[in-house]
Design a protein around this motif. Structure first.
Motif, PDB file in Angstrom:
ATOM      1  N   ARG A  75      33.105  49.623 -43.052  1.00 54.78           N
ATOM      2  CA  ARG A  75      32.386  50.438 -44.231  1.00 54.78           C
ATOM      3  C   ARG A  75      31.175  51.040 -43.809  1.00 54.78           C
ATOM      4  O   ARG A  75      30.561  52.164 -44.103  1.00 54.78           O
ATOM      5  CB  ARG A  75      32.237  49.619 -45.260  1.00 54.78           C
ATOM      6  CG  ARG A  75      31.902  50.452 -46.819  1.00 54.78           C
ATOM      7  CD  ARG A  75      33.113  50.843 -47.420  1.00 54.78           C
ATOM      8  NE  ARG A  75      32.821  51.373 -48.708  1.00 54.78           N
ATOM      9  CZ  ARG A  75      33.794  52.009 -49.372  1.00 54.78           C
ATOM     10  NH1 ARG A  75      34.824  52.334 -48.916  1.00 54.78           N
ATOM     11  NH2 ARG A  75      33.223  52.501 -50.424  1.00 54.78           N
ATOM     12  N   ASP A  76      30.467  50.265 -43.045  1.00 56.50           N
ATOM     13  CA  ASP A  76      29.230  50.871 -42.566  1.00 56.50           C
ATOM     14  C   ASP A  76      29.091  51.373 -41.108  1.00 56.50           C
ATOM     15  O   ASP A  76      28.107  51.795 -40.488  1.00 56.50           O
ATOM     16  CB  ASP A  76      28.079  49.869 -42.725  1.00 56.50           C
ATOM     17  CG  ASP A  76      28.343  48.649 -41.587  1.00 56.50           C
ATOM     18  OD1 ASP A  76      29.275  48.684 -41.110  1.00 56.50           O
ATOM     19  OD2 ASP A  76      27.414  47.771 -41.456  1.00 56.50           O
ATOM     20  N   ALA A  77      30.288  51.937 -40.732  1.00 55.41           N
ATOM     21  CA  ALA A  77      30.422  52.434 -39.436  1.00 55.41           C
ATOM     22  C   ALA A  77      29.825  53.893 -39.239  1.00 55.41           C
ATOM     23  O   ALA A  77      29.832  54.638 -40.313  1.00 55.41           O
ATOM     24  CB  ALA A  77      31.763  52.724 -38.765  1.00 55.41           C
ATOM     25  N   ASP A  78      29.207  54.233 -38.512  1.00 52.93           N
ATOM     26  CA  ASP A  78      28.301  55.634 -38.072  1.00 52.93           C
ATOM     27  C   ASP A  78      29.691  56.623 -37.829  1.00 52.93           C
ATOM     28  O   ASP A  78      30.171  56.349 -36.507  1.00 52.93           O
ATOM     29  CB  ASP A  78      27.400  55.623 -37.281  1.00 52.93           C
ATOM     30  CG  ASP A  78      26.608  56.755 -36.963  1.00 52.93           C
ATOM     31  OD1 ASP A  78      27.187  57.744 -37.429  1.00 52.93           O
ATOM     32  OD2 ASP A  78      25.773  56.820 -35.806  1.00 52.93           O
ATOM     33  N   LEU A  79      29.948  57.562 -38.668  1.00 47.64           N
ATOM     34  CA  LEU A  79      31.017  58.633 -38.238  1.00 47.64           C
ATOM     35  C   LEU A  79      30.350  59.761 -38.045  1.00 47.64           C
ATOM     36  O   LEU A  79      31.183  60.699 -38.313  1.00 47.64           O
ATOM     37  CB  LEU A  79      32.025  58.303 -39.367  1.00 47.64           C
ATOM     38  CG  LEU A  79      32.801  57.134 -39.346  1.00 47.64           C
ATOM     39  CD1 LEU A  79      34.091  57.105 -40.364  1.00 47.64           C
ATOM     40  CD2 LEU A  79      33.194  56.492 -38.009  1.00 47.64           C
ATOM     41  N   SER A  80      29.138  60.150 -37.886  1.00 50.45           N
ATOM     42  CA  SER A  80      28.585  60.867 -37.408  1.00 50.45           C
ATOM     43  C   SER A  80      29.047  61.761 -36.116  1.00 50.45           C
ATOM     44  O   SER A  80      29.573  60.797 -35.364  1.00 50.45           O
ATOM     45  CB  SER A  80      27.040  60.979 -37.521  1.00 50.45           C
ATOM     46  OG  SER A  80      26.551  60.094 -36.514  1.00 50.45           O
ATOM     47  N   PRO A  81      28.959  62.819 -35.835  1.00 41.65           N
ATOM     48  CA  PRO A  81      29.138  63.186 -34.541  1.00 41.65           C
ATOM     49  C   PRO A  81      28.663  62.183 -33.176  1.00 41.65           C
ATOM     50  O   PRO A  81      29.514  61.705 -32.617  1.00 41.65           O
ATOM     51  CB  PRO A  81      28.852  64.596 -34.331  1.00 41.65           C
ATOM     52  CG  PRO A  81      29.000  65.202 -35.801  1.00 41.65           C
ATOM     53  CD  PRO A  81      28.351  64.014 -36.535  1.00 41.65           C
ATOM     54  N   PRO A  82      27.722  61.715 -33.387  1.00 43.30           N
ATOM     55  CA  PRO A  82      26.990  60.785 -32.279  1.00 43.30           C
ATOM     56  C   PRO A  82      27.562  59.524 -32.317  1.00 43.30           C
ATOM     57  O   PRO A  82      27.947  58.823 -31.595  1.00 43.30           O
ATOM     58  CB  PRO A  82      25.547  60.870 -32.460  1.00 43.30           C
ATOM     59  CG  PRO A  82      25.142  61.962 -33.045  1.00 43.30           C
ATOM     60  CD  PRO A  82      26.268  62.413 -34.007  1.00 43.30           C
ATOM     61  N   GLY A  83      28.071  59.157 -33.682  1.00 39.43           N
ATOM     62  CA  GLY A  83      28.512  58.042 -34.005  1.00 39.43           C
ATOM     63  C   GLY A  83      30.126  57.964 -33.228  1.00 39.43           C
ATOM     64  O   GLY A  83      30.482  57.175 -32.776  1.00 39.43           O
ATOM     65  N   ILE A  84      30.685  59.040 -33.670  1.00 42.32           N
ATOM     66  CA  ILE A  84      32.209  58.958 -32.895  1.00 42.32           C
ATOM     67  C   ILE A  84      32.118  59.133 -31.543  1.00 42.32           C
ATOM     68  O   ILE A  84      32.765  58.624 -30.809  1.00 42.32           O
ATOM     69  CB  ILE A  84      32.911  60.515 -33.450  1.00 42.32           C
ATOM     70  CG1 ILE A  84      33.078  60.233 -35.018  1.00 42.32           C
ATOM     71  CG2 ILE A  84      34.131  60.628 -32.744  1.00 42.32           C
ATOM     72  CD1 ILE A  84      34.267  59.252 -35.399  1.00 42.32           C
ATOM     73  N   ALA A  85      31.235  59.809 -31.046  1.00 45.22           N
ATOM     74  CA  ALA A  85      30.992  59.906 -29.372  1.00 45.22           C
ATOM     75  C   ALA A  85      30.807  58.311 -28.928  1.00 45.22           C
ATOM     76  O   ALA A  85      31.332  58.120 -27.921  1.00 45.22           O
ATOM     77  CB  ALA A  85      29.746  60.758 -29.230  1.00 45.22           C
ATOM     78  N   ARG A  86      30.001  57.690 -29.617  1.00 46.14           N
ATOM     79  CA  ARG A  86      29.715  56.249 -29.161  1.00 46.14           C
ATOM     80  C   ARG A  86      30.952  55.458 -29.404  1.00 46.14           C
ATOM     81  O   ARG A  86      31.258  54.516 -28.427  1.00 46.14           O
ATOM     82  CB  ARG A  86      28.537  55.664 -29.898  1.00 46.14           C
ATOM     83  CG  ARG A  86      27.407  55.803 -29.680  1.00 46.14           C
ATOM     84  CD  ARG A  86      26.299  55.058 -30.255  1.00 46.14           C
ATOM     85  NE  ARG A  86      26.106  55.021 -31.750  1.00 46.14           N
ATOM     86  CZ  ARG A  86      25.337  56.221 -32.049  1.00 46.14           C
ATOM     87  NH1 ARG A  86      24.939  56.849 -31.737  1.00 46.14           N
ATOM     88  NH2 ARG A  86      25.426  56.159 -33.817  1.00 46.14           N
ATOM     89  N   LEU A  87      31.669  55.766 -30.314  1.00 48.50           N
ATOM     90  CA  LEU A  87      33.003  54.950 -30.545  1.00 48.50           C
ATOM     91  C   LEU A  87      33.966  55.234 -29.174  1.00 48.50           C
ATOM     92  O   LEU A  87      34.456  54.427 -28.947  1.00 48.50           O
ATOM     93  CB  LEU A  87      33.691  55.313 -31.666  1.00 48.50           C
ATOM     94  CG  LEU A  87      34.741  54.858 -32.221  1.00 48.50           C
ATOM     95  CD1 LEU A  87      35.097  54.714 -33.876  1.00 48.50           C
ATOM     96  CD2 LEU A  87      36.452  55.544 -31.437  1.00 48.50           C
ATOM     97  N   ILE A  88      34.076  56.711 -29.051  1.00 52.10           N
ATOM     98  CA  ILE A  88      34.846  56.819 -27.930  1.00 52.10           C
ATOM     99  C   ILE A  88      34.549  56.203 -26.419  1.00 52.10           C
ATOM    100  O   ILE A  88      35.069  55.672 -26.058  1.00 52.10           O
ATOM    101  CB  ILE A  88      35.047  58.396 -27.823  1.00 52.10           C
ATOM    102  CG1 ILE A  88      35.579  58.957 -28.933  1.00 52.10           C
ATOM    103  CG2 ILE A  88      35.616  58.692 -26.237  1.00 52.10           C
ATOM    104  CD1 ILE A  88      35.772  60.483 -28.650  1.00 52.10           C
TER     105      ILE A  88
END
Length: 289
Positions: A75-88
Motif C-alpha cells: 500500500r505504501d509502495a512508491d509508484l512515482s517514476p523514480p519508484g517504478i525505476a527502482r522497482l525494475i
C-alpha cells in the motif's frame, strides 16, 4: 479479475521486492532481455515477440504495477517514476541478472530511461521503442491522454473515467487504445488490460498512484543524464506512423544520444503488437550489435 497471460510468454513466476510482489514470465536461454511495458497494459504486450526471440535470448517480461497487473504491491509502495525505476532495478538485482538489454515501449520507455540513468549497474544496453522523449509530455498530449493524470486526483473520477472500457467497441477509440495499436488487439489480451482496473479496487489504487505521479520532468532529467554521461549504449526503434510520440521527436533525441534509430512501417506505438516480426528482428539487432 482477468489474470490471463499468454502461455507463449513462458513460465509464470513471482518475486518479492521491497515494493511488493511482482509477477513475471520467463522463457528461453542466453543473453537477457527484460521488457518494460507502459500504463494499462501488462506482460501480454510482448506475447508476439517473445516466441520469436526465445531461441536466442532469455526473455523476462514483468507485470509492472501500472493498472493491468494481477497482484497489488504494498500500500505504501512508491509508484512515482523514480519508484517504478527502482522497482525494475530491484527486479534485476533479485533475479541476479547482468548485462541486461532493457527494452521499453510507450511509458515503459520512459521508466527504462530512468533505470539506465540512475541504476545502470546491471544494464548492458537500452532499447527505446516509441515512447516519451524530452519533447513529449507525460502523459502524452496527442489523443487526450493528459486526462489520465487529471482524473487520478480523486478515486471517484479515476474509476469513472475507465467505465467506458467495459464496452469493447471503445477499445478502438483514439483516446483509449486506437492510436496505440493500428490493428485491433484480440479480446483475451484486451480483457487482461482493462478488467483489473475496472473490477479491483486494490489494482485501481496502484494504477491511480502511478499515473498521478508522472511528469515530463522525469524524462527530461533522465535524458540530460543519458546525453551527458552515456552510461549505457542506446538504440531506438520507432513506429513510422506513430500518432502519439512523433517520429521527429525521436530523430532529434537519437542525435542527442548518439543512438541509431530504426523505424517500423505500418505500425503505431505498440510495434510488438502491430509488426512483431519486424520488432523482433530489430530487438535482436539491438541486443547483439
Amino acid at each position: 479479475m482477468n489474470d490471463w497471460r499468454d502461455p507463449r510468454l513462458g513460465e509464470p513466476r513471482a518475486v518479492r521486492l521491497p515494493s511488493g510482489t511482482v509477477r513475471f514470465h520467463e522463457r528461453g536461454e542466453g543473453p537477457v532481455l527484460v521488457f518494460a511495458h507502459g500504463y494499462l497494459v501488462n506482460a501480454n504486450l510482448w506475447r508476439k515477440v517473445v516466441p520469436r526471440l526465445a531461441a536466442r535470448f532469455r526473455c523476462v517480461t514483468p507485470d509492472l504495477p501500472l493498472g493491468s497487473h494481477a497482484v497489488p504491491v504494498h500500500r505504501d509502495a512508491d509508484l512515482s517514476p523514480p519508484g517504478i525505476a527502482r522497482l525494475i532495478a530491484d527486479l534485476l538485482r533479485e533475479l541476479d541478472l547482468h548485462d541486461v538489454t532493457l527494452v521499453g515501449n510507450d511509458s515503459g520507455s520512459a521508466y527504462s530511461q530512468l533505470v539506465a540513468a540512475h541504476h545502470p549497474e546491471r544494464i548492458g544496453r537500452l532499447v527505446l521503442s516509441s515512447g516519451e522523449t524530452p519533447e513529449d509530455t507525460w502523459p502524452p498530449t496527442p489523443g487526450g491522454f493528459s486526462l489520465l493524470k487529471a482524473t487520478a486526483a480523486h478515486p471517484l473520477s479515476y474509476r469513472a473515467l475507465y467505465q467506458v472500457l467495459r464496452w469493447p467497441r471503445s477499445w478502438r477509440w483514439y483516446n483509449t487504445y486506437g492510436w496505440l495499436a493500428k490493428y485491433p488487439i484480440d479480446a483475451a489480451t484486451m480483457n487482461s488490460y482493462v478488467r483489473p482496473v475496472l473490477d479491483r479496487r486494490d489494482i485501481r489504487f496502484d494504477g491511480r498512484k502511478a499515473i498521478g505521479a508522472v511528469s515530463a520532468r522525469f524524462v527530461q532529467d533522465a535524458a540530460r543524464h543519458l546525453t551527458r554521461h552515456r552510461p549505457v549504449p542506446v538504440r531506438m526503434i520507432w513506429a513510422a506512423e506513430d500518432r502519439v510520440f512523433p517520429l521527429d521527436h525521436a530523430e532529434r533525441y537519437a542525435r542527442d544520444l548518439g543512438a541509431k534509430l530504426d523505424t517500423i512501417e505500418d505500425s503505431y506505438t505498440y510495434v510488438t503488437e502491430d509488426q512483431p516480426d519486424a520488432a523482433a528482428e530489430l530487438i535482436t539487432a539491438c541486443a547483439t550489435g
